[in-house]
Motif scaffolding. Structure first.
Motif, PDB file in Angstrom:
ATOM      1  N   ASP A 236      41.335 -30.796 -50.266  1.00 48.76           N
ATOM      2  CA  ASP A 236      42.355 -29.941 -49.847  1.00 48.76           C
ATOM      3  C   ASP A 236      42.784 -29.038 -51.194  1.00 48.76           C
ATOM      4  N   VAL A 237      43.442 -27.965 -50.453  1.00 53.08           N
ATOM      5  CA  VAL A 237      43.680 -26.869 -51.237  1.00 53.08           C
ATOM      6  C   VAL A 237      45.208 -26.894 -52.139  1.00 53.08           C
ATOM      7  N   TRP A 238      45.237 -27.030 -53.411  1.00 54.54           N
ATOM      8  CA  TRP A 238      46.387 -27.538 -54.046  1.00 54.54           C
ATOM      9  C   TRP A 238      46.925 -26.238 -54.959  1.00 54.54           C
ATOM     10  N   ASP A 239      48.193 -26.366 -55.365  1.00 51.15           N
ATOM     11  CA  ASP A 239      48.719 -25.444 -56.265  1.00 51.15           C
ATOM     12  C   ASP A 239      47.959 -25.636 -57.636  1.00 51.15           C
ATOM     13  N   LEU A 240      47.807 -24.621 -58.526  1.00 47.67           N
ATOM     14  CA  LEU A 240      47.122 -24.549 -59.695  1.00 47.67           C
ATOM     15  C   LEU A 240      48.026 -25.494 -60.675  1.00 47.67           C
ATOM     16  N   ASN A 241      49.460 -25.525 -60.555  1.00 44.57           N
ATOM     17  CA  ASN A 241      49.964 -26.350 -61.499  1.00 44.57           C
ATOM     18  C   ASN A 241      50.523 -27.716 -60.872  1.00 44.57           C
ATOM     19  N   ARG A 242      49.947 -28.132 -60.044  1.00 49.77           N
ATOM     20  CA  ARG A 242      50.192 -29.577 -59.382  1.00 49.77           C
ATOM     21  C   ARG A 242      49.163 -30.471 -60.550  1.00 49.77           C
ATOM     22  N   LYS A 243      49.887 -31.567 -60.825  1.00 50.40           N
ATOM     23  CA  LYS A 243      49.098 -32.413 -61.601  1.00 50.40           C
ATOM     24  C   LYS A 243      48.075 -33.303 -60.689  1.00 50.40           C
ATOM     25  N   ILE A 244      46.756 -33.610 -61.232  1.00 48.90           N
ATOM     26  CA  ILE A 244      45.836 -34.340 -60.761  1.00 48.90           C
ATOM     27  C   ILE A 244      45.829 -35.673 -61.134  1.00 48.90           C
ATOM     28  N   MET A 245      46.114 -36.814 -60.499  1.00 47.81           N
ATOM     29  CA  MET A 245      46.297 -38.105 -61.151  1.00 47.81           C
ATOM     30  C   MET A 245      44.893 -38.707 -60.902  1.00 47.81           C
ATOM     31  N   ASN A 246      43.989 -38.670 -60.078  1.00 49.21           N
ATOM     32  CA  ASN A 246      42.710 -39.194 -60.063  1.00 49.21           C
ATOM     33  C   ASN A 246      41.554 -38.607 -60.043  1.00 49.21           C
ATOM     34  N   ASP A 247      40.450 -39.367 -60.132  1.00 47.62           N
ATOM     35  CA  ASP A 247      39.203 -38.931 -60.444  1.00 47.62           C
ATOM     36  C   ASP A 247      38.926 -37.951 -59.320  1.00 47.62           C
ATOM     37  N   SER A 248      38.508 -36.694 -59.398  1.00 45.14           N
ATOM     38  CA  SER A 248      38.540 -35.754 -58.203  1.00 45.14           C
ATOM     39  C   SER A 248      37.421 -34.716 -58.324  1.00 45.14           C
ATOM     40  N   GLU A 249      36.957 -34.190 -57.277  1.00 45.16           N
ATOM     41  CA  GLU A 249      35.901 -33.181 -57.149  1.00 45.16           C
ATOM     42  C   GLU A 249      36.944 -32.043 -56.881  1.00 45.16           C
ATOM     43  N   VAL A 250      36.632 -31.118 -57.776  1.00 48.69           N
ATOM     44  CA  VAL A 250      37.523 -29.730 -57.740  1.00 48.69           C
ATOM     45  C   VAL A 250      36.698 -28.316 -57.402  1.00 48.69           C
ATOM     46  N   LYS A 251      37.043 -27.476 -57.175  1.00 47.42           N
ATOM     47  CA  LYS A 251      36.782 -26.035 -57.293  1.00 47.42           C
ATOM     48  C   LYS A 251      37.861 -24.948 -57.079  1.00 47.42           C
ATOM     49  N   LEU A 252      37.721 -24.144 -58.473  1.00 50.33           N
ATOM     50  CA  LEU A 252      38.889 -23.385 -58.593  1.00 50.33           C
ATOM     51  C   LEU A 252      38.764 -22.137 -57.750  1.00 50.33           C
ATOM     52  N   LEU A 253      39.705 -21.750 -57.006  1.00 55.60           N
ATOM     53  CA  LEU A 253      39.618 -20.824 -55.991  1.00 55.60           C
ATOM     54  C   LEU A 253      40.121 -19.379 -56.223  1.00 55.60           C
ATOM     55  N   LYS A 254      39.295 -18.369 -56.275  1.00 55.18           N
ATOM     56  CA  LYS A 254      39.733 -17.005 -56.566  1.00 55.18           C
ATOM     57  C   LYS A 254      39.806 -16.022 -55.329  1.00 55.18           C
ATOM     58  N   TRP A 255      40.125 -14.882 -55.614  1.00 55.77           N
ATOM     59  CA  TRP A 255      40.399 -14.047 -54.527  1.00 55.77           C
ATOM     60  C   TRP A 255      39.342 -14.078 -53.565  1.00 55.77           C
TER      61      TRP A 255
END
Length: 640
Positions: free
Chosen positions: A45-64
């Motif tokens: 799921d796409v989240w706001d950058l300043n939303r707190k991540i509470m659990n173990d997660s797989e992430v990808k930073l999204l750029k332009w």
RNA sequence: GCUGAAGUAGCUCAGUGGUAGAGCAGCGGUUUCGUAAACCGCAGGUCGUGGGUUCAACUCCCACCUUCAGCUCCA
């Protein structure tokens, strides 16, 4: 404090304190990454950058560069626009404001005010001002009741209607600056990321896309992280307009429209050359693929349409009139009449499949606002065909149809987008036949490794279909080819039968298909696709002979005659003009080849060849040039 | 069909309450020239159509037609 483990796209796993945000993760890696990141994908799921991540997660930073990044960017831009509109026009009500393929829009109810182009400029300036304020986007979870209370207070019926459908769910609001919106997000960290903005147009749009609802004003806009990117985008739009088939059609004398026949083109001689080449190609291919060409009446009695169901379902789109107590109609489709050819004698299972092709001229009374150049006309020349086959032959027919579509489109270098539409609610026909047919279409596409979009429940009431779409110069999708299975309309309503092996009468299946879709729309598509520079086999002017002076007049005429005899579309430009003048003119008319002949060429029986868009490609003996171009035309070589 | 914008010479466009302008294309001349515009001249318009306001309308108002963008529609 607990720690959570974060997995990155490269497979690396790192521990962070619980409640870490995307911004903090990016900033911990590098300042550059923090600056370029727009949103973060968390477990898909796409989240706001300043939303707190509470659990173990797989992430990808999204750029332009990532779609998710652009979506957040444009979605936030639409909120910024809403803030600007609200500050300039207090009390307005908001509909929806999503990101789209290129940019964003917001549907707004401005009460009695109608937005003018000047208003757009003011809104744009206000947006830039507000972006500079760099307000943070703040996400807030609210109970459904509190959300309703907020918009009841604000007297926004549209948001309340949206909330109606979210009953019982946790609602999210986003705040930035003085603006608050019901929104699922995600958003950028702050408005300051939005650097370059252009509001493109304002147009009416019915609330929720229903014409019975109130019409809101939709403002379209686009934004970019830099002015340079915005300028490049605007330049690309201008470039695309240069490809517009309506402009090129006029410039190249392909076709014209006149007030006297809205929605129907006058095909000019140059356009007819292309039309005839398309027709020739089509007929050659279909002859080889086992089709038989038919031609059915344009003007028929309305009884036909009553039987087919068109009179009940399609009458608004038909042209009809009374003559001596009888109502006649111009045919809007070929299909019902093709059954008369089928039924003209008893068919055996051995006759099937029967493939009837028809280049039919149709008339459809499209509503005036829908007309547009060659893409939406009222008089349509369709490259139609109806294939009548046994149920056990469906798969084989579909396979060869997909092959035919692929072959056709590769000749033009077009990249089609396939859609598979399945059984709609209230469909007719044997459910078993439906699922077999859907499965068959799917298998056929997958075996050929063709990517497609699934459009559930979007099929015709009589059968599933495969459609081919292609984009125009401005990025709008147009349906071109179609392959539709039909268990009901033709077979049932027209009581088609064949005598099976066991002597019993059985019902055939019909397949409706078009490959070009229509000559008009296809002409529009290829004109834009080639930007008017047709490959030589389609080019209205394949060769122009350009003598330098009168001294080469006789030789130039000889070159011209030789090409003519070889079946090449050639012109002799022996006007008293400078060679530069003629070259410029024929280059703009997009002639495929120019043959410059001066004294050198005359004495050596050669031609100096200049190819469209490439320029001077050297001197060739006349015979050799003719041999080359004949081959190019026969092979339908793509020249772009 | 709906909302908004637009319609001036064949094309691209300028103009504005006081008898319509340019470039290109066209036509007539001069020029005979080597890879994207030679020069001179001429002609070309009920300013989308029909009403209205005004001494006067291309210009302001109304209706209609057509086109464009979007919505809707798109067997």
């Amino acid at each position: 404090m607990e720690t959570i483990s974060i997995k990155f796209p490269d497979g690396k796993i790192k521990d962070y304190p619980q409640g870490i945000t995307g911004s903090e993760i990016a900033g911990g890696i590098s300042q550059g990454l923090l600056r370029d990141s727009l949103a973060i994908e968390v477990n898909g799921d796409v989240w706001d950058l300043n939303r707190k991540i509470m659990n173990d997660s797989e992430v990808k930073l999204l750029k332009w560069a990532e779609i998710g990044g652009k979506e957040a960017y444009w979605h936030s831009s639409s909120h910024l626009m809403a803030e600007a509109v609200e500050s300039l026009f207090p009390g307005v009500k908001f509909g929806i404001g999503p990101s789209i393929d290129a940019g964003f829009y917001y549907d707004i109810d401005l009460g009695g005010h109608t937005l003018s182009p000047d208003d757009l400029i003011k809104i744009e300036q206000k947006m830039i001002e507000l972006a500079k304020a760099d307000s943070s986007f703040v996400r807030e979870e609210k109970s459904w009741e509190n959300a309703v209370a907020y918009f009841t207070e604000k007297k926004d019926p549209y948001k309340l209607e949206l909330l109606d459908e979210l009953k019982g769910q946790t609602i999210t609001f986003y705040h930035h600056g003085k603006f608050t919106d019901l929104c699922a997000g995600p958003h950028l960290p702050s408005t300051g990321k939005i650097k370059a903005i252009k509001l493109l147009s304002v147009a009416g749009a019915y609330w929720r896309g229903n014409e019975k609802n109130k019409m809101l004003q939709r403002i379209y806009g686009i934004s970019f992280p830099s002015q340079k990117e915005l300028d490049e985008y605007l330049f690309r739009i201008e470039e695309a307009k240069r490809r517009d088939h309506r402009k090129l059609g006029k410039e190249l004398d392909l076709f014209v429209f006149h007030d006297i026949a809205p929605g129907a083109p006058f095909w000019l001689p140059n356009g007819m050359i292309v039309f005839r080449e398309l027709e020739k190609f089509l007929r050659f291919e279909l002859d080889g693929a086992g089709y038989q060409e038919i031609s059915t009446p344009i003007l028929v009695k309305k009884e036909l349409w009553e039987q087919s169901g068109h009179w009940a379902h399609y009458k608004e789109n038909m042209f009809y009139f009374d003559n001596e107590e009888t109502t006649f109609s111009l045919k809007p489709m070929n299909c019902p009449e093709s059954t008369y050819v089928y039924r003209h004698r008893i068919r055996s299972y051995k006759d099937l499949p029967l493939r009837y092709s028809e280049i039919g001229r149709l008339h459809r009374n499209e509503i005036s606002g829908a007309l547009g150049g060659m893409f939406r006309v009222r008089q349509i020349t369709m490259d139609d065909a109806h294939i009548y086959c046994r149920p056990d032959q469906i798969i084989e027919e579909i396979n060869s149809l997909i092959d035919l579509v692929e072959r056709f489109y590769s000749i033009f270098g077009l990249k089609p987008q396939y859609n598979l539409s399945t059984k709609p609610n209230g469909a007719m026909g044997d459910p078993q036949l439906w699922s077999e047919a859907e499965e068959g279409l799917k298998t056929a596409l997958e075996q050929k490794k063709i990517k497609y979009n699934l459009k559930p429940k979007d099929g015709a009431f009589y059968g599933p279909k495969i459609d081919v779409q292609i984009q125009d110069a401005l990025g709008r999708d147009w349906q071109i080819a179609t392959i539709q299975l039909d268990f009901v309309m033709l077979p049932e309503r027209f009581e088609l039968e064949y005598v099976a092996e066991d002597g019993l009468r059985k019902r055939p299946v019909a397949i409706h298909r078009a490959i070009f879709g229509s000559f008009e729309r296809f002409m529009g598509i290829i004109t834009e696709h080639f930007a008017g520079s047709f490959p030589t086999w389609l080019s209205p002017t394949q060769v122009v002979v350009l003598p330098i002076t009168d001294t080469q007049g006789e030789y130039a005429a000889k070159v011209y005659q030789a090409l003519r005899r070889a079946g090449v579309r050639v012109e002799l430009d022996d006007r008293n003009e400078k060679i530069n003048y003629k070259i410029r003119e024929w280059e703009m008319k997009k002639a495929s080849y120019m043959l410059v002949v001066g004294e050198k060429e005359r004495t050596a029986t050669t031609v100096s060849v200049r190819q469209h868009k490439k320029g001077d490609i050297g001197v060739l003996p006349l015979d050799k040039f003719i041999e080359n171009i004949i081959q190019e035309i026969q092979q339908k070589t793509l020249t772009i």
